[in-house]
Motif scaffolding. Sequence first.
Motif, PDB file in Angstrom:
ATOM      1  N   VAL A   1       1.257  -1.272  -0.090  1.00  0.00           N
ATOM      2  CA  VAL A   1       0.108   0.179  -0.022  1.00  0.00           C
ATOM      3  C   VAL A   1       0.801   1.232   0.035  1.00  0.00           C
ATOM      4  O   VAL A   1       1.056   1.609  -0.614  1.00  0.00           O
ATOM      5  CB  VAL A   1      -1.311  -0.143   0.886  1.00  0.00           C
ATOM      6  CG1 VAL A   1      -1.727   1.253   1.101  1.00  0.00           C
ATOM      7  CG2 VAL A   1      -1.817  -1.321   0.822  1.00  0.00           C
ATOM      8  N   GLU A   2       1.687   1.127   0.683  1.00  0.00           N
ATOM      9  CA  GLU A   2       3.100   2.131   1.111  1.00  0.00           C
ATOM     10  C   GLU A   2       3.405   2.601  -0.684  1.00  0.00           C
ATOM     11  O   GLU A   2       4.419   4.240  -0.728  1.00  0.00           O
ATOM     12  CB  GLU A   2       3.848   2.547   2.044  1.00  0.00           C
ATOM     13  CG  GLU A   2       3.114   2.826   3.707  1.00  0.00           C
ATOM     14  CD  GLU A   2       2.512   3.648   3.641  1.00  0.00           C
ATOM     15  OE1 GLU A   2       2.646   4.594   3.361  1.00  0.00           O
ATOM     16  OE2 GLU A   2       0.820   2.936   4.394  1.00  0.00           O
ATOM     17  N   THR A   3       4.084   1.993  -1.424  1.00  0.00           N
ATOM     18  CA  THR A   3       4.564   1.915  -2.869  1.00  0.00           C
ATOM     19  C   THR A   3       3.698   2.446  -3.847  1.00  0.00           C
ATOM     20  O   THR A   3       4.000   2.833  -4.766  1.00  0.00           O
ATOM     21  CB  THR A   3       5.011   0.496  -3.109  1.00  0.00           C
ATOM     22  OG1 THR A   3       4.140  -0.467  -4.007  1.00  0.00           O
ATOM     23  CG2 THR A   3       6.269  -0.039  -1.558  1.00  0.00           C
ATOM     24  N   GLN A   4       2.638   2.258  -3.100  1.00  0.00           N
ATOM     25  CA  GLN A   4       1.689   3.408  -4.149  1.00  0.00           C
ATOM     26  C   GLN A   4       1.374   4.900  -4.229  1.00  0.00           C
ATOM     27  O   GLN A   4       2.167   5.390  -3.304  1.00  0.00           O
ATOM     28  CB  GLN A   4      -0.085   2.675  -4.256  1.00  0.00           C
ATOM     29  CG  GLN A   4      -0.521   1.739  -3.912  1.00  0.00           C
ATOM     30  CD  GLN A   4      -0.139   0.603  -5.410  1.00  0.00           C
ATOM     31  OE1 GLN A   4      -0.298   0.338  -6.227  1.00  0.00           O
ATOM     32  NE2 GLN A   4       1.484  -0.631  -4.640  1.00  0.00           N
ATOM     33  N   ASP A   5       1.242   5.365  -5.826  1.00  0.00           N
ATOM     34  CA  ASP A   5       1.410   6.856  -6.369  1.00  0.00           C
ATOM     35  C   ASP A   5       0.551   7.980  -5.302  1.00  0.00           C
ATOM     36  O   ASP A   5      -0.632   6.697  -4.943  1.00  0.00           O
ATOM     37  CB  ASP A   5       1.567   7.060  -7.543  1.00  0.00           C
ATOM     38  CG  ASP A   5       0.366   6.462  -8.554  1.00  0.00           C
ATOM     39  OD1 ASP A   5      -0.258   6.853  -7.327  1.00  0.00           O
ATOM     40  OD2 ASP A   5       0.948   6.580  -9.239  1.00  0.00           O
TER      41      ASP A   5
ATOM     42  N   ALA B   1       9.932 -19.128  -6.325  1.00  0.00           N
ATOM     43  CA  ALA B   1      10.088 -17.371  -6.318  1.00  0.00           C
ATOM     44  C   ALA B   1       9.205 -16.954  -7.514  1.00  0.00           C
ATOM     45  O   ALA B   1       8.944 -18.235  -8.217  1.00  0.00           O
ATOM     46  CB  ALA B   1      11.787 -17.648  -7.052  1.00  0.00           C
ATOM     47  N   TRP B   2       9.002 -15.989  -7.020  1.00  0.00           N
ATOM     48  CA  TRP B   2       7.474 -15.770  -8.550  1.00  0.00           C
ATOM     49  C   TRP B   2       7.808 -13.885  -7.843  1.00  0.00           C
ATOM     50  O   TRP B   2       7.980 -13.673  -6.577  1.00  0.00           O
ATOM     51  CB  TRP B   2       6.457 -15.880  -7.660  1.00  0.00           C
ATOM     52  CG  TRP B   2       5.168 -16.233  -8.261  1.00  0.00           C
ATOM     53  CD1 TRP B   2       5.213 -15.408  -9.968  1.00  0.00           C
ATOM     54  CD2 TRP B   2       3.601 -15.903  -7.972  1.00  0.00           C
ATOM     55  NE1 TRP B   2       3.921 -15.381 -10.214  1.00  0.00           N
ATOM     56  CE2 TRP B   2       3.021 -15.565  -8.749  1.00  0.00           C
ATOM     57  CE3 TRP B   2       3.228 -16.407  -6.694  1.00  0.00           C
ATOM     58  CZ2 TRP B   2       2.039 -15.606  -8.726  1.00  0.00           C
ATOM     59  CZ3 TRP B   2       2.704 -16.251  -6.439  1.00  0.00           C
ATOM     60  CH2 TRP B   2       1.259 -15.672  -7.963  1.00  0.00           C
ATOM     61  N   THR B   3       7.923 -13.893  -9.374  1.00  0.00           N
ATOM     62  CA  THR B   3       7.685 -11.617  -8.856  1.00  0.00           C
ATOM     63  C   THR B   3       6.444 -11.506  -7.944  1.00  0.00           C
ATOM     64  O   THR B   3       6.825 -10.219  -7.805  1.00  0.00           O
ATOM     65  CB  THR B   3       7.339 -11.516 -10.066  1.00  0.00           C
ATOM     66  OG1 THR B   3       6.511 -12.037 -10.740  1.00  0.00           O
ATOM     67  CG2 THR B   3       8.846 -12.101 -11.160  1.00  0.00           C
ATOM     68  N   ALA B   4       5.641 -12.220  -8.313  1.00  0.00           N
ATOM     69  CA  ALA B   4       4.514 -11.383  -7.674  1.00  0.00           C
ATOM     70  C   ALA B   4       4.341 -11.577  -5.967  1.00  0.00           C
ATOM     71  O   ALA B   4       3.651 -10.096  -5.313  1.00  0.00           O
ATOM     72  CB  ALA B   4       2.567 -11.996  -7.335  1.00  0.00           C
ATOM     73  N   LEU B   5       5.315 -12.320  -5.164  1.00  0.00           N
ATOM     74  CA  LEU B   5       5.588 -12.370  -3.674  1.00  0.00           C
ATOM     75  C   LEU B   5       6.842 -10.731  -3.481  1.00  0.00           C
ATOM     76  O   LEU B   5       7.509 -10.854  -2.943  1.00  0.00           O
ATOM     77  CB  LEU B   5       6.375 -12.975  -3.399  1.00  0.00           C
ATOM     78  CG  LEU B   5       5.259 -14.573  -3.620  1.00  0.00           C
ATOM     79  CD1 LEU B   5       6.367 -15.771  -3.582  1.00  0.00           C
ATOM     80  CD2 LEU B   5       3.980 -14.976  -3.397  1.00  0.00           C
ATOM     81  N   SER B   6       6.125  -9.552  -3.981  1.00  0.00           N
ATOM     82  CA  SER B   6       6.987  -8.364  -3.663  1.00  0.00           C
ATOM     83  C   SER B   6       6.029  -7.755  -2.520  1.00  0.00           C
ATOM     84  O   SER B   6       4.566  -7.068  -2.595  1.00  0.00           O
ATOM     85  CB  SER B   6       7.134  -7.635  -4.665  1.00  0.00           C
ATOM     86  OG  SER B   6       8.111  -6.614  -5.124  1.00  0.00           O
ATOM     87  N   GLY B   7       6.623  -7.218  -1.920  1.00  0.00           N
ATOM     88  CA  GLY B   7       6.151  -6.217  -0.746  1.00  0.00           C
ATOM     89  C   GLY B   7       6.310  -4.246  -1.121  1.00  0.00           C
ATOM     90  O   GLY B   7       5.555  -3.750  -0.406  1.00  0.00           O
ATOM     91  N   LYS B   8       6.766  -4.877  -2.525  1.00  0.00           N
ATOM     92  CA  LYS B   8       6.653  -2.974  -3.102  1.00  0.00           C
ATOM     93  C   LYS B   8       5.553  -3.111  -4.119  1.00  0.00           C
ATOM     94  O   LYS B   8       6.235  -3.090  -5.700  1.00  0.00           O
ATOM     95  CB  LYS B   8       8.018  -2.984  -3.141  1.00  0.00           C
ATOM     96  CG  LYS B   8       8.904  -2.681  -1.678  1.00  0.00           C
ATOM     97  CD  LYS B   8      10.767  -1.822  -2.053  1.00  0.00           C
ATOM     98  CE  LYS B   8      11.294  -2.511  -0.506  1.00  0.00           C
ATOM     99  NZ  LYS B   8      12.462  -1.986  -0.540  1.00  0.00           N
ATOM    100  N   ASP B   9       4.367  -3.942  -4.856  1.00  0.00           N
ATOM    101  CA  ASP B   9       4.048  -4.128  -5.407  1.00  0.00           C
ATOM    102  C   ASP B   9       3.222  -2.530  -6.843  1.00  0.00           C
ATOM    103  O   ASP B   9       1.881  -2.309  -5.481  1.00  0.00           O
ATOM    104  CB  ASP B   9       3.331  -5.063  -5.851  1.00  0.00           C
ATOM    105  CG  ASP B   9       2.052  -5.828  -7.059  1.00  0.00           C
ATOM    106  OD1 ASP B   9       2.688  -5.368  -7.604  1.00  0.00           O
ATOM    107  OD2 ASP B   9       2.183  -6.790  -7.081  1.00  0.00           O
ATOM    108  N   THR B  10       4.014  -2.672  -7.724  1.00  0.00           N
ATOM    109  CA  THR B  10       2.926  -0.715  -8.086  1.00  0.00           C
ATOM    110  C   THR B  10       2.484  -1.622  -9.065  1.00  0.00           C
ATOM    111  O   THR B  10       2.094  -0.488  -9.782  1.00  0.00           O
ATOM    112  CB  THR B  10       4.423  -0.180  -8.315  1.00  0.00           C
ATOM    113  OG1 THR B  10       4.958  -0.847  -9.365  1.00  0.00           O
ATOM    114  CG2 THR B  10       4.504   0.495  -7.140  1.00  0.00           C
ATOM    115  N   THR B  11       1.483  -3.032  -8.915  1.00  0.00           N
ATOM    116  CA  THR B  11       0.656  -2.914 -10.382  1.00  0.00           C
ATOM    117  C   THR B  11      -0.349  -2.108 -10.114  1.00  0.00           C
ATOM    118  O   THR B  11      -0.551  -1.614 -11.493  1.00  0.00           O
ATOM    119  CB  THR B  11       0.767  -4.578 -10.330  1.00  0.00           C
ATOM    120  OG1 THR B  11       1.926  -5.387 -10.766  1.00  0.00           O
ATOM    121  CG2 THR B  11      -0.265  -5.050 -11.337  1.00  0.00           C
ATOM    122  N   LEU B  12      -1.046  -2.055  -9.355  1.00  0.00           N
ATOM    123  CA  LEU B  12      -1.869  -1.068  -9.164  1.00  0.00           C
ATOM    124  C   LEU B  12      -2.019   0.368  -9.907  1.00  0.00           C
ATOM    125  O   LEU B  12      -2.976   0.995  -9.996  1.00  0.00           O
ATOM    126  CB  LEU B  12      -2.718  -1.111  -8.256  1.00  0.00           C
ATOM    127  CG  LEU B  12      -4.078  -0.629  -8.014  1.00  0.00           C
ATOM    128  CD1 LEU B  12      -4.764  -1.700  -9.241  1.00  0.00           C
ATOM    129  CD2 LEU B  12      -4.750  -0.458  -6.552  1.00  0.00           C
TER     130      LEU B  12
END
Length: 821
Positions: free
Chosen positions: A125-129, A407-418
């Motif tokens: 959440v905190e990584t979203q713009d 290992a999977w790219t979706a397992l990121s706590g800095k996901d800015t996809t949205l």
Amino acid sequence: MAKIFRWLLRVFTALVVLVLLAGTLVYWLASRSLPDYSADHEVAGITAPVEIVRDNADVPHIFGATDADVFYGLGFAQAQDRLWQMVMLRRTAQGRLSEIFGTRTLKVDELLRRLDIYNLAVASVETQDADTKSALAAYSAGVNAWLAEVNRGSLGRGAPEFFLFSNEIAPWQPADSIAIVKLMALQLSGHLANEVLYARTSLLLPEDRVRDILPDVPGEGIAALPKYASLFPDVPRYAANTTAPTDPLSPVKPRDLAGASNAWAAAPSRSATGSTLLANDPHLGFTAPSIWYLARLELSTGGVIGGTIPGVPAVLLGRSEDFGWALTSSYMDDQDVYIEKLNPDDPSEVLTPDGFKPMLTRPSIIKVKDAAPVALDLQWTENGPVLPGDQYDLGTVTPPGHITSLAWTALSGKDTTLSAGMRLMRAKTVAEGLAAGEGFVAPTQNLTLADHTTIALKTVGAMPRRSARHQSQGRMPSPGWLAENRWQGRMNYQANPEFVAPDGGILGNTNNKTLDRPFPFHVSFTWGDTQRIQRWKRLMQNREVHTRESFIEAQQDTVSFTARSLLPLIAADLWFTGEAAPDGTAERQRQRALDLLADWNGEMNEHLPEPLIYAAWIRALQDRLIRDELGPLSREYTHVEPIFIERVFRDVDGASAWCDVLQSAAIESCTDISRAALDDALLWIAEHYGSALESLRWGDAHVAAQNHAVLGMMPVINWLVNIQQSTSGGDNTLLRGRTSGVEPTPFQNVHGPGYRGVYDFADPDSSVFVISTGQSGHFLSRHYDDLGELWRRGEYIPMSLDPDLARAAAVGITHLLPASQ
């Protein structure tokens, strides 16, 4: 006797009255949650009145003074129509289904807890713009405003399902929306299952035969891989499946039912209208209601309209006045399975390039309805979360003294996809859309873009950076303690495939291989299509210029390139051969089938018998070819692999060896196997649909099963909630209807285009779209399935941004008014 009769009549009458009263009560309670689309609501959290105009197809057109107010309205509207679906998606991502469904969903919850996607969503959440944070907060407030209205007005708990299951609904939070995006990434992923199957198959077969049954897409080959047994000598050659059958509530789908889709675009030079055209039909598992929800948002940057997913405040695919965007599954290899070596003296440690190191461990408790809570120890290695052997059949390829991690790219706590999706929704040009794509992490997708003058295709999402010395090249599990097998970060966005303004004026993707680059820049070894793309190329090149109608015609095309290419191979020595045979014999039935197929053009039309004969034959043929070599593992190959059949019958690299049955003394030819498979198919058809071949209907077998994931299995209720329709198309047609591949209904249509859209930028308001069910998730609503029949017939509804057109035939206009202080 008369007295007994009178009492029986009274009892019967009383029972009828009780049943009617009970039915009336149930209907009244269920109908309380039907929203009033013409109501006014005073709500907290908006700066000015918000207007939600429901057009005649129940598509909400949302107008507000600020973007935040518009997203508030979207949250309110989606909660009105799809509250149960939103809560189920959130519970799935949180790993909390077992709280209401008991032990049935325990394995689903365990997997989601181990992947930890909800906590990663909270961190993201905190990584979203700033704009996305504002939209998430406003959207959550809109959902919660409807929950407050339900409680205040006693509106049937918000959905009928909440009378049967827990009605505890926590307030919506921004992390919930990000978690649903990650959940979609899980549903669209398939490389983990492919790696396991590749490893299991390589344990049984020599490498040449592995390449037959799991062929690479034609093109440049790859260097020889080591046998899986050479990487892990202690793993057994064959181990029985350890994973339970897929539950309808599970986001993890069988290997052959991962994401798929079609998208194509025409530049002005190839368009009859002088501007661009864009078509899109993403494919997901069918459900009732559909995963897609149509909506129009009037933002400060202009109106946008298209497909949303309940719980997510963004138009994920659609158009604005000047720009359109489409999604197809890229099949990028964004997952790697690692075999981790445990420390024999301390099983809390695994081997790394720097010696044994402890795993991260965290306890978790799953509450289970009508059962004791289940305690888990969640573990992570440096490569990713540890998964147990009973997930994805990982236990069949894990040697003693080892565990598996992912290992999977979706397992990121800095996901800015949205945030990237939000920027894409506000883009005005192809250049802006391409720039927005850099923020996508997972799921990886192919973006097909169009503005008034330019078209483009770009693969978006994080592409892992692998070493050129990676032992398995990501094709199968590899030792996690070797540095050369570990990921080395993420590729630059510029390395993702990109095609802008092609000279030919046409771009498209059917999940096919998009480019041919050597490992590790290869994107993937596993692609979603080798067949539909052939038919698409023919349709696109048959016309010098295209129109909206020609794009719709391509979306609805039911001709199977696969049938046209394989039938001449497998029937080459059977057509017009053999002696005359009397009625009632297998020989006569075989001749009738061959006569029908000889005159067939490959059209998978629901009203024809030939598609059923062909589909049953080719399925029986693959089963006969692989069963003796693979044994019980052959059951994992649920769908026909056309390239495998072609390799066998063309004897590519000795592939005709599959035709000889190893367990028999005789040497069988491919003609022998083909003839026997046809007899198998005709026997199966006779048992299920009768022996009158000319009266068969493909649509009787190819029924689109859009079932309610929970109520759809309950007697009586399933008649009200499940939507089943006879459909054309098949596994390899542009009008794709992916079959289940498993008995007793192997040809049931379970995966296909839940959304279709065609956009014409010469006249944007002439654009059209449709979903496969209806907008409402309430089975008593007339909008529960009203779009389904249009979808089945290949029809669409207007996709207009004209507010007057929406109001002209609106089924209701909801006004949200700021609550008085």
